[in-house]
Scaffold this motif. Structure first.
Motif, mmCIF file in Angstrom:
data_model
loop_
_atom_site.group_PDB
_atom_site.id
_atom_site.type_symbol
_atom_site.label_atom_id
_atom_site.label_comp_id
_atom_site.label_asym_id
_atom_site.label_seq_id
_atom_site.Cartn_x
_atom_site.Cartn_y
_atom_site.Cartn_z
ATOM 1 N N PRO A 13 1.034 -1.268 0.114
ATOM 2 C CA PRO A 13 -0.028 -0.140 -0.008
ATOM 3 C C PRO A 13 0.755 1.270 -0.051
ATOM 4 C CG PRO A 13 -0.316 -1.100 2.095
ATOM 5 C CD PRO A 13 0.805 -2.233 1.168
ATOM 6 N N GLU A 14 2.128 1.109 0.277
ATOM 7 C CA GLU A 14 2.915 2.510 0.537
ATOM 8 C C GLU A 14 3.051 3.158 -1.262
ATOM 9 O OE1 GLU A 14 5.873 -0.984 0.740
ATOM 10 O OE2 GLU A 14 3.978 -0.229 1.774
ATOM 11 N N LEU A 15 2.766 2.043 -2.088
ATOM 12 C CA LEU A 15 2.969 2.561 -3.474
ATOM 13 C C LEU A 15 1.605 3.088 -3.948
ATOM 14 C CD1 LEU A 15 4.652 -0.696 -5.099
ATOM 15 C CD2 LEU A 15 5.613 1.666 -4.268
ATOM 16 N N TYR A 16 0.576 3.246 -3.576
ATOM 17 C CA TYR A 16 -0.849 3.632 -3.975
ATOM 18 C C TYR A 16 -1.619 4.479 -2.942
ATOM 19 C CZ TYR A 16 -2.967 -0.655 -1.922
ATOM 20 O OH TYR A 16 -3.181 -1.624 -1.416
ATOM 21 N N ASP A 17 -1.431 4.079 -1.569
ATOM 22 C CA ASP A 17 -2.402 4.780 -0.596
ATOM 23 C C ASP A 17 -1.539 6.006 0.079
ATOM 24 O OD1 ASP A 17 -3.949 5.359 1.491
ATOM 25 O OD2 ASP A 17 -3.497 3.486 2.598
ATOM 26 N N SER A 18 -2.268 7.030 -0.431
ATOM 27 C CA SER A 18 -1.578 8.332 0.341
ATOM 28 C C SER A 18 -1.709 8.664 1.452
ATOM 29 C CB SER A 18 -2.298 9.564 -0.684
ATOM 30 O OG SER A 18 -3.423 9.622 -0.637
ATOM 31 N N THR A 19 -2.578 7.813 2.159
ATOM 32 C CA THR A 19 -2.756 8.039 3.638
ATOM 33 C C THR A 19 -1.644 7.071 4.465
ATOM 34 O OG1 THR A 19 -4.534 6.212 3.553
ATOM 35 C CG2 THR A 19 -5.045 8.439 3.468
ATOM 36 N N ASN A 20 -1.009 6.158 3.671
ATOM 37 C CA ASN A 20 -0.017 5.188 4.523
ATOM 38 C C ASN A 20 1.063 6.056 5.015
ATOM 39 O OD1 ASN A 20 2.141 3.521 4.576
ATOM 40 N ND2 ASN A 20 0.828 1.908 3.770
ATOM 41 N N TYR A 21 1.433 5.728 6.141
ATOM 42 C CA TYR A 21 2.620 6.254 6.767
ATOM 43 C C TYR A 21 3.949 6.373 5.915
ATOM 44 C CZ TYR A 21 6.110 7.355 10.486
ATOM 45 O OH TYR A 21 7.105 8.001 11.232
ATOM 46 N N TYR A 22 4.009 5.068 5.127
ATOM 47 C CA TYR A 22 5.226 5.137 4.420
ATOM 48 C C TYR A 22 5.164 5.718 3.014
ATOM 49 C CZ TYR A 22 7.080 2.458 8.192
ATOM 50 O OH TYR A 22 7.266 1.916 9.621
ATOM 51 N N TYR A 23 3.916 6.257 2.715
ATOM 52 C CA TYR A 23 3.805 6.555 1.270
ATOM 53 C C TYR A 23 4.900 7.581 0.942
ATOM 54 C CZ TYR A 23 1.258 8.507 -2.824
ATOM 55 O OH TYR A 23 0.952 8.934 -3.903
ATOM 56 N N ARG A 24 5.255 8.642 1.597
ATOM 57 C CA ARG A 24 6.330 9.556 1.423
ATOM 58 C C ARG A 24 7.562 9.157 1.391
ATOM 59 N NH1 ARG A 24 2.790 13.323 -0.413
ATOM 60 N NH2 ARG A 24 0.894 13.906 0.939
ATOM 61 N N ASP A 25 7.979 8.016 2.098
ATOM 62 C CA ASP A 25 9.349 7.550 2.234
ATOM 63 C C ASP A 25 9.658 7.106 0.977
ATOM 64 O OD1 ASP A 25 11.555 6.509 3.059
ATOM 65 O OD2 ASP A 25 10.500 5.374 5.065
ATOM 66 N N LYS A 26 10.715 7.683 0.594
ATOM 67 C CA LYS A 26 11.205 7.538 -0.866
ATOM 68 C C LYS A 26 12.260 5.766 -0.624
ATOM 69 C CE LYS A 26 14.262 8.981 -4.636
ATOM 70 N NZ LYS A 26 13.663 8.154 -5.427
ATOM 71 N N TYR A 27 12.994 5.772 0.748
ATOM 72 C CA TYR A 27 13.674 4.544 0.642
ATOM 73 C C TYR A 27 12.530 3.454 0.591
ATOM 74 C CZ TYR A 27 16.550 1.121 2.842
ATOM 75 O OH TYR A 27 17.261 -0.097 3.282
ATOM 76 N N ARG A 28 11.512 3.556 1.547
ATOM 77 C CA ARG A 28 10.525 2.344 1.674
ATOM 78 C C ARG A 28 9.697 2.188 0.348
ATOM 79 N NH1 ARG A 28 9.218 -0.037 6.863
ATOM 80 N NH2 ARG A 28 7.377 -0.948 5.852
ATOM 81 N N LYS A 29 9.608 3.192 -0.597
ATOM 82 C CA LYS A 29 8.970 2.859 -1.616
ATOM 83 C C LYS A 29 9.933 2.310 -2.755
ATOM 84 C CE LYS A 29 5.783 5.895 -3.079
ATOM 85 N NZ LYS A 29 5.135 7.201 -3.902
ATOM 86 N N ASP A 30 11.365 2.538 -2.565
ATOM 87 C CA ASP A 30 12.458 1.825 -3.563
ATOM 88 C C ASP A 30 12.359 0.471 -3.222
ATOM 89 O OD1 ASP A 30 12.836 4.011 -4.819
ATOM 90 O OD2 ASP A 30 14.669 4.579 -3.646
ATOM 91 N N LEU A 31 12.379 0.101 -1.879
ATOM 92 C CA LEU A 31 12.351 -1.439 -1.519
ATOM 93 C C LEU A 31 11.048 -1.998 -1.779
ATOM 94 C CD1 LEU A 31 13.539 -1.163 2.284
ATOM 95 C CD2 LEU A 31 14.610 -1.821 0.418
ATOM 96 N N ALA A 32 9.876 -1.241 -1.914
ATOM 97 C CA ALA A 32 8.500 -1.855 -2.434
ATOM 98 C C ALA A 32 8.799 -2.193 -3.871
ATOM 99 C CB ALA A 32 7.560 -0.875 -1.864
ATOM 100 N N TRP A 33 9.268 -1.161 -4.526
ATOM 101 C CA TRP A 33 9.323 -1.272 -6.122
ATOM 102 C C TRP A 33 10.405 -2.492 -6.255
ATOM 103 C CZ3 TRP A 33 5.850 -0.651 -9.071
ATOM 104 C CH2 TRP A 33 5.215 0.482 -8.973
ATOM 105 N N ARG A 34 11.466 -2.734 -5.575
ATOM 106 C CA ARG A 34 12.366 -3.798 -5.725
ATOM 107 C C ARG A 34 11.679 -5.103 -5.525
ATOM 108 N NH1 ARG A 34 16.495 -1.954 -2.369
ATOM 109 N NH2 ARG A 34 16.823 -0.187 -3.782
ATOM 110 N N GLY A 35 10.839 -5.098 -4.477
ATOM 111 C CA GLY A 35 10.131 -6.368 -4.224
ATOM 112 C C GLY A 35 9.054 -6.704 -5.410
ATOM 113 N N VAL A 36 8.407 -5.866 -5.641
ATOM 114 C CA VAL A 36 7.444 -5.860 -6.992
ATOM 115 C C VAL A 36 8.260 -6.531 -8.094
ATOM 116 C CG1 VAL A 36 6.235 -4.842 -8.846
ATOM 117 C CG2 VAL A 36 5.813 -4.015 -6.255
ATOM 118 N N SER A 37 9.459 -6.101 -8.427
ATOM 119 C CA SER A 37 10.321 -6.365 -9.462
ATOM 120 C C SER A 37 10.747 -8.123 -9.342
ATOM 121 C CB SER A 37 11.563 -5.523 -9.491
ATOM 122 O OG SER A 37 12.432 -6.283 -10.547
#
Length: 167
Positions: A13-37
């Protein structure tokens, strides 16, 4: 591939939910995209681009669907996009922005609009009145004669070569 990307993003949800705590955390989003990959077996940048295209298309289709429902068009709904149902998990996190216009609101009702028969009658009446109107007056038919126009007389002007001035 697209189905795998949608499922992988849905679980992060950090990739699409703007209310998520980690939504604006670039590091967490990069980790999430790495996981998607890793989940999909597709390169990270390809996953990001594909997701952006899917999300944008979903929002466009949703906006189009709302427009056809709101306008009261007689035609039934067209073909739904094939990923509309799968991407419906985005609905709580997406709000469509209101559109603005430089045109004022139009408050016409169906009674105010002319019927096609009325339009044809009005057009015929306009055509008839245009045929009867007098021709416009041309400047050549004015009441000014040559003797009243200042300047050299026509005979002097005709005998004077171009570029030579009379004294």
């Amino acid at each position: 591939m697209v189905d795998k990307i949608i499922v992988a993003v849905c679980g992060r949800p950090e990739l699409y939910d703007s209310t998520n705590y980690y939504y604006r955390d670039k590091y967490r989003k990069d980790l999430a995209w790495r996981g998607v990959s890793e989940d999909t077996g597709v390169a990270e940048d390809v996953c990001r681009k594909k997701w952006k295209g899917l999300r944008d298309t979903y929002l466009k289709e949703r906006r189009k669907e709302l427009e056809t429902r709101r306008s009261g068009a007689a035609a039934g709904p067209g073909k739904k996009w094939r990923f509309s149902a799968v991407l419906s998990f985005l609905d709580p996190f997406v709000t469509l922005r209101p559109t603005t216009s430089n045109m004022g609101p139009v408050e016409e009702t169906a009674e105010d609009l002319p019927t096609p028969a009325q339009e044809e009658t009005e057009k015929t009446n306009r055509d008839d009145t245009e045929d009867r109107s007098p021709p416009p007056e041309t400047p050549a038919a004015s009441s000014v004669s040559e003797s009243q126009v200042p300047g050299p007389s026509s005979s002097a002007a005709a005998s004077t070569p171009i570029g030579v001035y009379m004294s």
